[in-house]
Design a protein around this motif. Structure first.
Motif, PDB file in Angstrom:
ATOM      1  N   TYR A 151       0.811  -1.220   0.000  1.00 42.67           N
ATOM      2  CA  TYR A 151       0.000   0.000   0.000  1.00 42.67           C
ATOM      3  C   TYR A 151       0.845   1.271   0.000  1.00 42.67           C
ATOM      4  CZ  TYR A 151      -3.882  -3.147   1.005  1.00 42.67           C
ATOM      5  OH  TYR A 151      -4.809  -4.158   0.938  1.00 42.67           O
ATOM      6  N   SER A 152       1.933   1.306   0.777  1.00 40.17           N
ATOM      7  CA  SER A 152       2.774   2.509   0.801  1.00 40.17           C
ATOM      8  C   SER A 152       3.329   2.806  -0.583  1.00 40.17           C
ATOM      9  CB  SER A 152       3.922   2.349   1.799  1.00 40.17           C
ATOM     10  OG  SER A 152       3.465   2.473   3.126  1.00 40.17           O
ATOM     11  N   ASP A 153       3.789   1.757  -1.274  1.00 38.79           N
ATOM     12  CA  ASP A 153       4.321   1.956  -2.619  1.00 38.79           C
ATOM     13  C   ASP A 153       3.257   2.533  -3.551  1.00 38.79           C
ATOM     14  OD1 ASP A 153       6.885   0.918  -2.034  1.00 38.79           O
ATOM     15  OD2 ASP A 153       6.157  -1.125  -2.297  1.00 38.79           O
ATOM     16  N   LEU A 154       2.049   2.009  -3.464  1.00 39.61           N
ATOM     17  CA  LEU A 154       0.972   2.490  -4.334  1.00 39.61           C
ATOM     18  C   LEU A 154       0.578   3.922  -3.998  1.00 39.61           C
ATOM     19  CD1 LEU A 154      -1.335  -0.635  -4.676  1.00 39.61           C
ATOM     20  CD2 LEU A 154      -0.225   0.610  -6.536  1.00 39.61           C
ATOM     21  N   GLU A 155       0.506   4.237  -2.711  1.00 35.33           N
ATOM     22  CA  GLU A 155       0.161   5.610  -2.315  1.00 35.33           C
ATOM     23  C   GLU A 155       1.169   6.598  -2.878  1.00 35.33           C
ATOM     24  OE1 GLU A 155       0.066   5.236   1.914  1.00 35.33           O
ATOM     25  OE2 GLU A 155      -1.540   3.758   1.823  1.00 35.33           O
ATOM     26  N   VAL A 156       2.450   6.286  -2.716  1.00 29.01           N
ATOM     27  CA  VAL A 156       3.493   7.179  -3.226  1.00 29.01           C
ATOM     28  C   VAL A 156       3.445   7.244  -4.750  1.00 29.01           C
ATOM     29  CG1 VAL A 156       5.997   7.470  -3.458  1.00 29.01           C
ATOM     30  CG2 VAL A 156       4.991   6.987  -1.224  1.00 29.01           C
ATOM     31  N   ALA A 157       3.230   6.104  -5.401  1.00 29.29           N
ATOM     32  CA  ALA A 157       3.163   6.091  -6.867  1.00 29.29           C
ATOM     33  C   ALA A 157       2.020   6.964  -7.376  1.00 29.29           C
ATOM     34  CB  ALA A 157       3.002   4.658  -7.363  1.00 29.29           C
ATOM     35  N   LEU A 158       0.871   6.869  -6.733  1.00 28.73           N
ATOM     36  CA  LEU A 158      -0.267   7.703  -7.130  1.00 28.73           C
ATOM     37  C   LEU A 158       0.035   9.188  -6.942  1.00 28.73           C
ATOM     38  CD1 LEU A 158      -3.122   5.531  -5.598  1.00 28.73           C
ATOM     39  CD2 LEU A 158      -2.890   6.090  -8.022  1.00 28.73           C
ATOM     40  N   LEU A 159       0.695   9.517  -5.843  1.00 26.54           N
ATOM     41  CA  LEU A 159       1.035  10.912  -5.577  1.00 26.54           C
ATOM     42  C   LEU A 159       2.093  11.424  -6.551  1.00 26.54           C
ATOM     43  CD1 LEU A 159       1.045  10.689  -1.685  1.00 26.54           C
ATOM     44  CD2 LEU A 159      -0.573  12.014  -3.068  1.00 26.54           C
ATOM     45  N   ILE A 160       3.020  10.558  -6.954  1.00 27.96           N
ATOM     46  CA  ILE A 160       4.015  10.943  -7.961  1.00 27.96           C
ATOM     47  C   ILE A 160       3.328  11.213  -9.292  1.00 27.96           C
ATOM     48  CG2 ILE A 160       5.897  10.035  -9.378  1.00 27.96           C
ATOM     49  CD1 ILE A 160       6.981   8.668  -6.834  1.00 27.96           C
ATOM     50  N   GLU A 161       2.433  10.327  -9.709  1.00 23.27           N
ATOM     51  CA  GLU A 161       1.735  10.527 -10.980  1.00 23.27           C
ATOM     52  C   GLU A 161       0.923  11.815 -10.982  1.00 23.27           C
ATOM     53  OE1 GLU A 161      -0.593   7.269 -12.332  1.00 23.27           O
ATOM     54  OE2 GLU A 161       1.171   6.098 -12.918  1.00 23.27           O
ATOM     55  N   ALA A 162       0.399  12.180  -9.808  1.00 23.28           N
ATOM     56  CA  ALA A 162      -0.391  13.407  -9.693  1.00 23.28           C
ATOM     57  C   ALA A 162       0.481  14.659  -9.568  1.00 23.28           C
ATOM     58  CB  ALA A 162      -1.330  13.306  -8.493  1.00 23.28           C
ATOM     59  N   GLY A 163       1.809  14.469  -9.517  1.00 21.05           N
ATOM     60  CA  GLY A 163       2.715  15.602  -9.380  1.00 21.05           C
ATOM     61  C   GLY A 163       2.796  16.163  -7.974  1.00 21.05           C
ATOM     62  N   LEU A 164       2.315  15.408  -6.996  1.00 23.35           N
ATOM     63  CA  LEU A 164       2.256  15.890  -5.613  1.00 23.35           C
ATOM     64  C   LEU A 164       3.455  15.444  -4.786  1.00 23.35           C
ATOM     65  CD1 LEU A 164      -1.550  15.224  -4.995  1.00 23.35           C
ATOM     66  CD2 LEU A 164      -0.456  17.361  -5.701  1.00 23.35           C
ATOM     67  N   VAL A 165       4.104  14.368  -5.191  1.00 20.56           N
ATOM     68  CA  VAL A 165       5.372  13.939  -4.594  1.00 20.56           C
ATOM     69  C   VAL A 165       6.433  14.052  -5.679  1.00 20.56           C
ATOM     70  CG1 VAL A 165       6.691  11.933  -3.800  1.00 20.56           C
ATOM     71  CG2 VAL A 165       4.490  12.464  -2.767  1.00 20.56           C
ATOM     72  N   THR A 166       7.504  14.792  -5.387  1.00 22.68           N
ATOM     73  CA  THR A 166       8.576  15.034  -6.343  1.00 22.68           C
ATOM     74  C   THR A 166       9.913  14.717  -5.685  1.00 22.68           C
ATOM     75  OG1 THR A 166       8.988  17.333  -5.696  1.00 22.68           O
ATOM     76  CG2 THR A 166       7.176  16.941  -7.268  1.00 22.68           C
ATOM     77  N   SER A 167      10.974  15.025  -6.381  1.00 21.54           N
ATOM     78  CA  SER A 167      12.309  14.817  -5.807  1.00 21.54           C
ATOM     79  C   SER A 167      12.549  15.736  -4.620  1.00 21.54           C
ATOM     80  CB  SER A 167      13.376  15.054  -6.873  1.00 21.54           C
ATOM     81  OG  SER A 167      13.296  16.385  -7.369  1.00 21.54           O
ATOM     82  N   GLN A 168      11.735  16.780  -4.474  1.00 21.22           N
ATOM     83  CA  GLN A 168      11.874  17.696  -3.343  1.00 21.22           C
ATOM     84  C   GLN A 168      11.145  17.196  -2.096  1.00 21.22           C
ATOM     85  OE1 GLN A 168      13.971  20.393  -3.759  1.00 21.22           O
ATOM     86  NE2 GLN A 168      14.266  19.261  -5.677  1.00 21.22           N
ATOM     87  N   THR A 169      10.263  16.230  -2.254  1.00 17.00           N
ATOM     88  CA  THR A 169       9.527  15.676  -1.120  1.00 17.00           C
ATOM     89  C   THR A 169      10.465  14.815  -0.280  1.00 17.00           C
ATOM     90  OG1 THR A 169       7.519  15.612  -2.475  1.00 17.00           O
ATOM     91  CG2 THR A 169       7.510  14.331  -0.432  1.00 17.00           C
ATOM     92  N   VAL A 170      10.422  15.012   1.018  1.00 18.37           N
ATOM     93  CA  VAL A 170      11.270  14.239   1.939  1.00 18.37           C
ATOM     94  C   VAL A 170      10.485  13.023   2.422  1.00 18.37           C
ATOM     95  CG1 VAL A 170      12.573  14.280   4.094  1.00 18.37           C
ATOM     96  CG2 VAL A 170      12.475  16.332   2.652  1.00 18.37           C
ATOM     97  N   ILE A 171      11.020  11.836   2.205  1.00 14.62           N
ATOM     98  CA  ILE A 171      10.369  10.610   2.656  1.00 14.62           C
ATOM     99  C   ILE A 171      11.097  10.093   3.893  1.00 14.62           C
ATOM    100  CG2 ILE A 171       9.666   8.269   2.054  1.00 14.62           C
ATOM    101  CD1 ILE A 171       9.398   9.070  -0.798  1.00 14.62           C
ATOM    102  N   VAL A 172      10.319   9.816   4.940  1.00 19.03           N
ATOM    103  CA  VAL A 172      10.879   9.500   6.255  1.00 19.03           C
ATOM    104  C   VAL A 172      10.386   8.143   6.734  1.00 19.03           C
ATOM    105  CG1 VAL A 172      11.102  10.265   8.657  1.00 19.03           C
ATOM    106  CG2 VAL A 172      10.854  11.966   6.823  1.00 19.03           C
ATOM    107  N   ALA A 173      11.305   7.346   7.275  1.00 19.18           N
ATOM    108  CA  ALA A 173      10.956   6.084   7.941  1.00 19.18           C
ATOM    109  C   ALA A 173      11.233   6.231   9.432  1.00 19.18           C
ATOM    110  CB  ALA A 173      11.755   4.930   7.372  1.00 19.18           C
TER     111      ALA A 173
END
Length: 238
Positions: A151-173
């Motif tokens: 699910y996390s992969d799909l959520e991020v993929a959807l947000l990338i396709e929508a232009g809402l997650v980019t290389s400037q977005t910080v992803i944190v674990a």
């Protein structure tokens, strides 16, 4: 072994280690671990410049990240929390601290979000400054493994396709220190890596994070697509 089996071997190793060291509740095997020290991890994350610069945060709905979601609301950030299993055509809850009539902690719980938050679609969301992802294991290069549902992969993929997650977005674990492994973690084209690993003890910054280009439809079964309304709607429209 194949990649899926390799990933599962790492998961099971970490679940057993966390259980043996009593770092998690007893029923954590098979889940995103709700590790002891999650509150301290949220506090350590809040000290980072990346957190302080972020205004819009997307999080997963796991209990392990509840302290981070609550802290985001307390700090005045707009929070988008994934609907569990992405089981809605509007796959995110919007939690706006300006309109909350309840405590941030209650609003940030899954039950609180379901009752008090607004569900929104991708077309109603602003660009995301920070993504908080639940993880079972991460290594210092930023490769991560969730519990295997994808699910996390799909959520991020959807947000990338929508232009809402980019290389400037910080992803944190945010994880327990025992979840930071030395093992190689195999990665496939649909996997993303993280920029920051935050534990109760430290912040680890990862080099050269990778992002997928978007949803990789060939990796999804018809059953997966049918179970996730936003995917089935997009497939029907294509």
């Amino acid at each position: 072994m194949g990649i899926d089996q390799d990933k599962q071997a790492v998961r099971e190793k970490v679940w057993r280690l966390l259980d043996r060291e009593k770092a998690v509740p007893r029923d954590s095997f098979g889940k995103i671990p709700a590790f002891h020290g999650a509150e301290q991890t949220a506090e350590r994350l809040a000290e980072t410049p990346e957190w302080q610069a972020a205004r819009v945060v997307k999080t997963n709905p796991d209990f392990a990240q509840l302290p981070v979601r609550a802290r985001a609301l307390d700090d005045g950030k707009l929070v988008f929390m994934a609907v569990p299993k992405i089981a809605s055509e509007q796959p995110f809850y919007l939690l706006d601290p300006k309109g909350l009539q309840i405590s941030a902690l209650i609003a940030a719980e899954k039950s609180g979000a379901k009752q008090y938050a607004t569900r929104v679609g991708l077309d109603e969301m602003p660009p995301i400054d920070m993504v908080i992802c639940g993880s079972v294991a991460v290594n210092r290069s930023g490769a991560r493994i969730g519990k295997g549902a994808g699910y996390s992969d799909l959520e991020v993929a959807l947000l990338i396709e929508a232009g809402l997650v980019t290389s400037q977005t910080v992803i944190v674990a945010p994880v327990h220190q025992l979840q930071v492994v030395e093992d190689d973690i195999p990665e496939t084209p649909h996997d993303f890596s993280v920029d920051l690993i935050v534990t109760p003890e430290q912040v680890i910054r990862c080099d050269n994070p990778r992002r997928p280009r978007g949803v990789i439809w060939g990796d999804l079964s018809p059953e997966q697509i049918a179970a996730i309304p936003v995917l089935s709607a997009r497939q029907a429209a294509s």
